[in-house]
Write an enzyme that holds these catalytic residues in place. Structure first.
Site, short mmCIF file in Angstrom:
data_model
loop_
_atom_site.label_atom_id
_atom_site.label_comp_id
_atom_site.label_asym_id
_atom_site.label_seq_id
_atom_site.Cartn_x
_atom_site.Cartn_y
_atom_site.Cartn_z
N SER A 135 67.80 11.80 -53.10
CA SER A 135 68.32 12.17 -51.78
C SER A 135 68.98 13.55 -51.91
O SER A 135 69.91 13.71 -52.70
CB SER A 135 69.33 11.11 -51.35
OG SER A 135 69.95 11.46 -50.14
N LYS A 161 63.95 12.94 -50.41
CA LYS A 161 64.53 12.65 -49.09
C LYS A 161 65.47 13.79 -48.75
O LYS A 161 66.40 14.09 -49.50
CB LYS A 161 65.27 11.31 -49.17
CG LYS A 161 66.30 11.06 -48.08
CD LYS A 161 66.75 9.60 -48.11
CE LYS A 161 68.25 9.45 -47.89
NZ LYS A 161 68.69 8.04 -47.96
N LYS A 163 68.33 15.25 -46.31
CA LYS A 163 69.32 14.95 -45.28
C LYS A 163 69.14 15.96 -44.15
O LYS A 163 69.00 17.17 -44.42
CB LYS A 163 70.73 15.05 -45.87
CG LYS A 163 71.04 13.95 -46.88
CD LYS A 163 71.14 12.61 -46.17
CE LYS A 163 71.74 11.55 -47.09
NZ LYS A 163 71.90 10.26 -46.40
N ASP A 189 66.56 11.85 -43.61
CA ASP A 189 67.63 10.90 -43.25
C ASP A 189 68.65 11.62 -42.38
O ASP A 189 69.28 12.59 -42.83
CB ASP A 189 68.29 10.36 -44.52
CG ASP A 189 69.34 9.28 -44.24
OD1 ASP A 189 69.56 8.94 -43.05
OD2 ASP A 189 69.95 8.79 -45.21
N ASN A 191 71.32 10.05 -40.80
CA ASN A 191 72.62 9.39 -40.74
C ASN A 191 73.18 9.38 -39.31
O ASN A 191 74.33 9.75 -39.07
CB ASN A 191 73.63 10.01 -41.72
CG ASN A 191 73.32 9.66 -43.17
OD1 ASN A 191 72.89 10.51 -43.94
ND2 ASN A 191 73.48 8.39 -43.53
N GLU A 214 64.79 8.27 -41.38
CA GLU A 214 65.81 7.24 -41.57
C GLU A 214 66.95 7.46 -40.57
O GLU A 214 67.47 8.57 -40.45
CB GLU A 214 66.31 7.35 -43.01
CG GLU A 214 67.34 6.34 -43.45
CD GLU A 214 67.68 6.48 -44.94
OE1 GLU A 214 66.89 7.10 -45.70
OE2 GLU A 214 68.75 6.00 -45.35
N ASP A 239 68.86 2.27 -41.61
CA ASP A 239 69.84 2.11 -42.69
C ASP A 239 71.11 1.52 -42.05
O ASP A 239 71.29 0.29 -42.01
CB ASP A 239 70.08 3.49 -43.34
CG ASP A 239 71.22 3.53 -44.36
OD1 ASP A 239 71.92 2.52 -44.53
OD2 ASP A 239 71.43 4.59 -45.00
N LYS A 263 70.40 -1.69 -48.51
CA LYS A 263 71.56 -1.38 -49.37
C LYS A 263 72.35 -2.67 -49.48
O LYS A 263 72.93 -3.13 -48.48
CB LYS A 263 72.43 -0.30 -48.74
CG LYS A 263 71.82 1.08 -48.78
CD LYS A 263 72.78 2.08 -48.18
CE LYS A 263 72.16 3.46 -48.10
NZ LYS A 263 72.99 4.37 -47.28
N GLY A 291 70.81 3.89 -51.68
CA GLY A 291 71.89 4.09 -52.64
C GLY A 291 73.13 4.57 -51.93
O GLY A 291 73.08 5.03 -50.79
O1 OSB Z 1 72.47 7.37 -45.84
O2 OSB Z 1 71.39 6.83 -47.55
C1 OSB Z 1 72.42 7.28 -47.05
C2 OSB Z 1 74.84 8.34 -49.80
C3 OSB Z 1 76.03 7.91 -49.27
C4 OSB Z 1 76.05 7.33 -48.02
C5 OSB Z 1 74.87 7.19 -47.30
C6 OSB Z 1 73.65 7.59 -47.84
C7 OSB Z 1 73.65 8.21 -49.10
C8 OSB Z 1 72.45 8.76 -49.72
C9 OSB Z 1 72.46 8.91 -51.23
O3 OSB Z 1 71.49 9.17 -49.11
C10 OSB Z 1 71.62 7.92 -51.90
C11 OSB Z 1 71.87 7.87 -53.39
O4 OSB Z 1 71.23 8.61 -54.11
O5 OSB Z 1 72.72 7.06 -53.83
MG MG Z 2 70.67 6.63 -45.03
#
Ligand code: OSB
Ligand code: MG
Length: 370
Positions: A135, A161, A163, A189, A191, A214, A239, A263, A291
């Site tokens: 990520s 991935k 962000k 992603d 978020n 995502e 997510d 997760k 993760g």
């Molecule tokens: O949205 O997947 C997410 C890390 C912290 C909080 C949310 C996310 C993430 C990551 C990192 O994308 C994933 C990792 O490598 O642990």
């Molecule tokens: Mg995510």
């Protein structure tokens, strides 16, 4: 199994590089670890709550407090218990899934270690190594992003991935696609940074052959995700929206997503995570293991989960050195084939290194049973 007490341990883990998402910048991971003490040995659970309630309502200080005041006492009052009892005993307390997951994982680890069985074997793993994705945070410039992605691909990561957030979406995706070609497994992603009013920008990502997008919209926008699915071609993966197997069933039935980022902390533990896997498999939907910048303790269990048969996409199960210069366990390493090995020893199959753990610890609280 008799629990003699839980130890809550806070550790401060500097990240090798700042990790920027649409909700904030992380420069260090402030982790809450739970150690379940039993007469037959210990078990560990890592709480994935972050230091601030920006990704989800939970945060590390709050998780420690809810465990101390409300969750641990319920487990102590139950007397002898096994891992299958934990969720039921904690169910009357609303929410706080990350805190509950840490307790259940610690109990499950102690129980599996005492039986000599690994997490992977217990959960139903069918592989001894899993493909690793990475990520990649929001960067200050496109050249900096290209350098970061090139570095990860050189190391062997099999999927990237990115962000994204409004203003950092189409152009970075275009640049990465143009530089690294159409064969690169690429996904994004958000978020929860967009609204349905941004559907045109999100549809502009359709031309880049992404595996998935995502969590484009807010966590409680299941119906709007279903509407968005009718406006874009990129498969939607959820997510933040999925906190239970029930949420997963709702999302799949509504057509809010075709893919789920599982997760375990977000859904209350590895047993609920396995239920989501089973449900998605029955529904023909793909899952992959997300993760939360875990240490080696949380990573060990995530990698075991990612070895289940329905985990058909590479996870955010990167090697320890993607996050930390010094992990709290023996490091997880990326094999030359871009895979990470599933631990095979009893329980998590990894232990905290005592000296490292001691050096990283910022506080310790012992919660005695009875
Ligand atoms: O949205 O997947 C997410 C890390 C912290 C909080 C949310 C996310 C993430 C990551 C990192 O994308 C994933 C990792 O490598 O642990
Ligand atoms: Mg995510």
């Amino acid at each position: 199994m008799k629990i003699t007490g839980f130890e809550l341990r806070r550790i401060a883990m500097p990240l090798v590089a700042p990790f920027r998402t649409s909700f904030g910048i992380e420069t260090a991971r402030d982790v809450l670890l739970v150690r379940a003490a039993t007469p037959d040995g210990d078990g560990w659970g890592e709480c994935v709550a972050m230091s601030e309630p920006l990704y989800s309502p939970e945060y590390a200080d709050g998780a420690a407090q809810v465990i101390e005041r409300f969750l641990a006492p319920r487990l102590f009052a139950a007397g002898d218990l096994g891992p299958l009892d934990v969720a039921r005993l904690l169910e009357p307390v609303r929410g706080h899934r990350m805190a509950k997951a840490a307790l259940e994982t610690a109990v499950l680890d102690a129980w599996l270690r005492a039986r000599g069985e690994s997490f992977g074997s217990y959960l139903g793993a069918v592989r001894d190594r899993v493909p690793a994705g990475v990520s990649v945070g929001i960067m200050d410039s496109i050249p900096a992003l290209i350098d970061a992605v090139a570095g990860y691909l050189d190391q062997g990561y099999l999927r990237i991935k990115l962000k994204i957030e409004p203003g950092w979406d189409v152009e970075p995706v275009r640049a990465v696609r143009e530089r690294f070609g159409d064969d690169l497994l690429l996904q994004v992603d958000a978020n929860a940074a967009y609204t349905l009013a941004d559907a045109r920008v999100l549809a502009a990502l359709d031309g880049f052959g992404l595996l998935l997008i995502e969590q484009p919209l807010a966590e409680d926008d299941l119906r709007q995700h279903a509407a968005l699915a009718g406006m874009i071609r990129t498969p939607i993966c959820l997510d933040e929206s999925i906190e239970s197997a029930k949420d997963a069933a709702d999302a799949l039935l509504l057509g809010a997503c075709r893919i789920i980022n599982v997760k375990p902390g977000r859904v209350g533990g590895y047993l609920e995570a396995r239920r989501i896997h089973d449900l998605a498999q029955a529904h023909g939907a793909a899952v992959w293991c997300g993760g939360m910048l875990e240490t080696g303790l949380g990573r060990a269990a995530n990698v075991a989960l990612a070895a289940l048969p329905g985990f058909t996409l590479p996870g955010d199960t990167s090697a320890s050195n993607r996050y930390f210069a010094q992990d709290v366990t023996e490091p997880f390493v990326l094999g030359p084939d871009g895979h990470v090995a599933v631990p095979s020893g009893p329980g998590l199959g990894v232990e905290p290194l005592p000296d490292v753990l001691a050096a990283l610890t910022t506080s310790t609280t012992w919660l005695p049973a009875g």
